[in-house]
Design a protein around this motif. Sequence first.
Motif, PDB file in Angstrom:
ATOM      1  N   ASN A 315       0.820  -1.213   0.000  1.00  0.00           N
ATOM      2  CA  ASN A 315       0.000   0.000   0.000  1.00  0.00           C
ATOM      3  C   ASN A 315       0.854   1.264   0.000  1.00  0.00           C
ATOM      4  OD1 ASN A 315      -2.392  -1.490   0.052  1.00  0.00           O
ATOM      5  ND2 ASN A 315      -2.428  -1.583   2.287  1.00  0.00           N
ATOM      6  N   ILE A 318       2.529   1.755  -3.519  1.00  0.00           N
ATOM      7  CA  ILE A 318       1.583   2.220  -4.542  1.00  0.00           C
ATOM      8  C   ILE A 318       1.223   3.685  -4.301  1.00  0.00           C
ATOM      9  CG2 ILE A 318      -0.780   1.979  -5.412  1.00  0.00           C
ATOM     10  CD1 ILE A 318      -0.490  -1.035  -5.073  1.00  0.00           C
ATOM     11  N   ARG A 319       1.021   4.046  -3.045  1.00  0.00           N
ATOM     12  CA  ARG A 319       0.665   5.436  -2.725  1.00  0.00           C
ATOM     13  C   ARG A 319       1.789   6.393  -3.107  1.00  0.00           C
ATOM     14  NH1 ARG A 319      -0.660   4.459   2.015  1.00  0.00           N
ATOM     15  NH2 ARG A 319       1.193   5.158   3.164  1.00  0.00           N
ATOM     16  N   THR A 322       2.215   6.540  -7.044  1.00  0.00           N
ATOM     17  CA  THR A 322       1.132   7.206  -7.769  1.00  0.00           C
ATOM     18  C   THR A 322       1.234   8.721  -7.664  1.00  0.00           C
ATOM     19  OG1 THR A 322      -0.342   5.315  -7.423  1.00  0.00           O
ATOM     20  CG2 THR A 322      -1.376   7.422  -7.965  1.00  0.00           C
ATOM     21  N   THR A 368       1.894   2.886 -11.520  1.00  0.00           N
ATOM     22  CA  THR A 368       2.547   2.324 -10.333  1.00  0.00           C
ATOM     23  C   THR A 368       1.874   1.041  -9.872  1.00  0.00           C
ATOM     24  OG1 THR A 368       3.202   4.532  -9.606  1.00  0.00           O
ATOM     25  CG2 THR A 368       3.289   2.780  -7.967  1.00  0.00           C
ATOM     26  N   THR A 369       0.565   0.993  -9.926  1.00  0.00           N
ATOM     27  CA  THR A 369      -0.158  -0.206  -9.500  1.00  0.00           C
ATOM     28  C   THR A 369       0.259  -1.420 -10.313  1.00  0.00           C
ATOM     29  OG1 THR A 369      -2.064   1.111  -8.798  1.00  0.00           O
ATOM     30  CG2 THR A 369      -2.455  -1.232  -9.217  1.00  0.00           C
ATOM     31  N   GLN A 370       0.449  -1.222 -11.615  1.00  0.00           N
ATOM     32  CA  GLN A 370       0.859  -2.341 -12.459  1.00  0.00           C
ATOM     33  C   GLN A 370       2.277  -2.789 -12.128  1.00  0.00           C
ATOM     34  OE1 GLN A 370       2.858  -3.135 -15.422  1.00  0.00           O
ATOM     35  NE2 GLN A 370       1.747  -5.071 -15.539  1.00  0.00           N
ATOM     36  N   GLY A 373       2.281  -4.398  -8.562  1.00  0.00           N
ATOM     37  CA  GLY A 373       1.543  -5.665  -8.593  1.00  0.00           C
ATOM     38  C   GLY A 373       2.372  -6.795  -9.174  1.00  0.00           C
ATOM     39  N   THR A 426      -2.981  -2.139 -16.188  1.00  0.00           N
ATOM     40  CA  THR A 426      -3.162  -1.713 -14.797  1.00  0.00           C
ATOM     41  C   THR A 426      -4.471  -2.227 -14.223  1.00  0.00           C
ATOM     42  OG1 THR A 426      -1.841   0.287 -15.139  1.00  0.00           O
ATOM     43  CG2 THR A 426      -3.356   0.279 -13.265  1.00  0.00           C
ATOM     44  N   TYR A 430      -4.512  -4.714 -10.981  1.00  0.00           N
ATOM     45  CA  TYR A 430      -5.166  -4.289  -9.740  1.00  0.00           C
ATOM     46  C   TYR A 430      -6.151  -5.358  -9.254  1.00  0.00           C
ATOM     47  CZ  TYR A 430      -8.263  -1.799  -6.573  1.00  0.00           C
ATOM     48  OH  TYR A 430      -9.019  -1.441  -5.480  1.00  0.00           O
ATOM     49  N   LYS A 434      -5.530  -7.503  -5.784  1.00  0.00           N
ATOM     50  CA  LYS A 434      -6.544  -7.401  -4.733  1.00  0.00           C
ATOM     51  C   LYS A 434      -7.044  -8.784  -4.335  1.00  0.00           C
ATOM     52  CE  LYS A 434     -10.835  -4.950  -3.634  1.00  0.00           C
ATOM     53  NZ  LYS A 434     -11.877  -4.017  -4.162  1.00  0.00           N
TER      54      LYS A 434
END
Length: 443
Positions: A315, A318-319, A322, A368-370, A373, A426, A430, A434
Motif C-alpha cells: 500500500n 503504490i501510494r 502514484t 505504479t499499480t501495475q 503488482g 493496470t 489491480y 486485490k
Amino acid sequence: MTQKFGTENISKLLLKQAIPASVGILVMSLNMIVDTIFVGQWIGVMAIAAITVVLPIAFFISSIGMGIGIGGSSVISRALGKGDRAVATTVFGNQISLTLLLSFSFVFLGTFFCFPLLQIFGAKGAISAPATDYFHTIIWGVPLLAFAMMGNPLIRAMGKPNFAMYTLILPAISNIILDILFIKIYPLGMMGAGLATAISYGVSGGFVIFFFISKHNELRITFRDLLLRKHLVRQIVALGGITVIRQGTISLLIIILNYSLFRYGGETAIAVYGIINRVMMFALFPVLGVTQGFLPIAGYNYGAQDAQRVKETINTSIRFGTVIASIIFIGIMLFPNQLVSVFTDDQNLLKATPEALIIAFLATPVITTQLIGAAYFQAVGKAFPALVLTLLKQGVFLIPLVYLLPKYYGVMGVWISFPIADILATGITYAYLKREIKMHLHF
C-alpha cells in the motif's frame, strides 16, 4: 542491515531503499539522454536511430544478468528473512556462475549473427551503417554490464542500497566523460560512441566485483558455492526468467514498433521514438526506484511470514509511486516542446515529437499499480502470476496494438497504443493483486 527490513517503519525503510535506487536510475537515464544529445548534435539524426535499434539487443543480453540478479535476490531475501544464511550464500555463488556462462554465450551468438540481427531490429536504409559500427564496438562490454545488472539487485537485497546506486552512477559519469573524449575531442563517430559505452559497462562491472570482494559484502562464498545446484538454478531461472522474457518481449516489441514506424513514418519516426524512449527512461526514474525499493522489503517480510508488513509495504509503495507519477505527468503535459528541444534542433523532429510524447504519457498516473503488482509476485517467489502480469503491457496489449492500429491511423496509431496498453494492464493487475491479498496473503 537486513534485519531492519523486518522491524523499521515501512515508509522510512522504503525511502531508504527507493531514494538510492531512484538516484541511480536517474543518473543512468541522464546518461542515456546525454548520450542521445551528444550523438544527435555531434553525429546526426541517423545516429539517434542507430542507437535506438542497437541498445535493445545489448539490453536483452544484459537482462540475463538482471534476471539472475532479481530472481536470486528474491530467493536470498526470503532466505535471510528465515535466517538461513547458508542458502543465501549458495544462491549468490550460483548467480555469479550463471551470469558469466550465459552472457558470454549470448554475446558470441549475437556477434556471429550480427547482420541479420540488426536487420530484424530495424537497421534498414541509412540506419544500417551507423548501427553496425555501434553494435560491433559495444558488444564486448555487454558481459560486464550483465554482471553489474546481476549484482545491483543482489547488493540491494543485502541491505546496501547506496552501493547498488553506485553501480549505476559510476558508469553513467564515465560514459558522459568518454562521449566528450571520443565523439567531440577525437571525432570517432559511432565507433567513439560505442567505445565510450563499452568502457562504461566495464566500470560498472568492475565496481560490482570490487564490492563482492570487499568487507561490505556479508555473503562470503567458497568455490563450492560456484558449482551450479539444480534446485537453486530452477528457482533463480523461474523468477529471473521473468525479467529475461520481459526484455525479450520488449525486444520483440521494438522489432514490430520499428517496422510500423519505418513503414508509416520512415527514419524520422524511429528517431521520434528514440527521443520518447529516452524521456520515458528519465521521467519515470522515481517510480522505478520505488518498485526497486519495494522488492527486498516485501521479500524479506514474506520470508519472515509477517503478512501485515507485506500488505503495508504494498500500500505504501503504490501510494508513493502514484503521487510521483502524477507529478511527472503534469510536468510532461506542460513542457513537451522544451523537453524535445533538449535532444535536437532538427525541425522535422521538433514538429513531430511533442504531440507524440504527450500521447505516449497519457496513462502515466496509473502505472505504479501495475509495476508494484507484478513486482509483488516476483518478490514472494510466485513465478507464473509474476510472468503473466509483467508481460501484460508489452506482450499482451502493446505488441498487437502497435501492429494493428497504424493500419488505420498511421504513425498516430503507434503513439495511442501506449496509454491504451497501460490502462488495460493496470486494470487487470489491480484486480489480480486485490484477489491475491484477500485470499492468500496470510500465514
